[in-house]
Design a protein around this motif. Structure first.
Motif: not given
Length: 84
Positions: A19-34
């Protein structure tokens, strides 16, 4: 040998991180996504180990092949009754 976490807990964590992966807001840092993707992969590995599903996540670099392996594993886990 360390004690394995209950599969129900692994499944709940998988759903939460997905759910977290699917709901990242625009502008979320690449570090958080990785970091979230790595956490998801680690949970997939735990689930695969618990349900004796072979995986190749640790062999594949980030990219299309790894994404396809994630999808394959999610389907195999569903076939074994795990709600991802």
């Amino acid at each position: 040998m360390p004690e394995r976490r209950p599969i129900e807990r692994i499944a709940a964590d998988l759903r939460r991180v997905r759910r977290t992966l699917a709901n990242f807001e625009p502008g979320t840092s690449a570090v958080k996504k990785i970091a979230a993707r790595q956490a998801y992969d680690a949970l997939l590995v735990q689930a695969c180990d618990a349900l004796e599903v072979e995986h190749r996540l640790h062999l594949l670099p980030e990219g299309m092949d790894r994404s396809i392996e994630r999808l394959r594993l999610e389907e195999r886990l569903r076939e074994r009754g795990l709600s991802v």
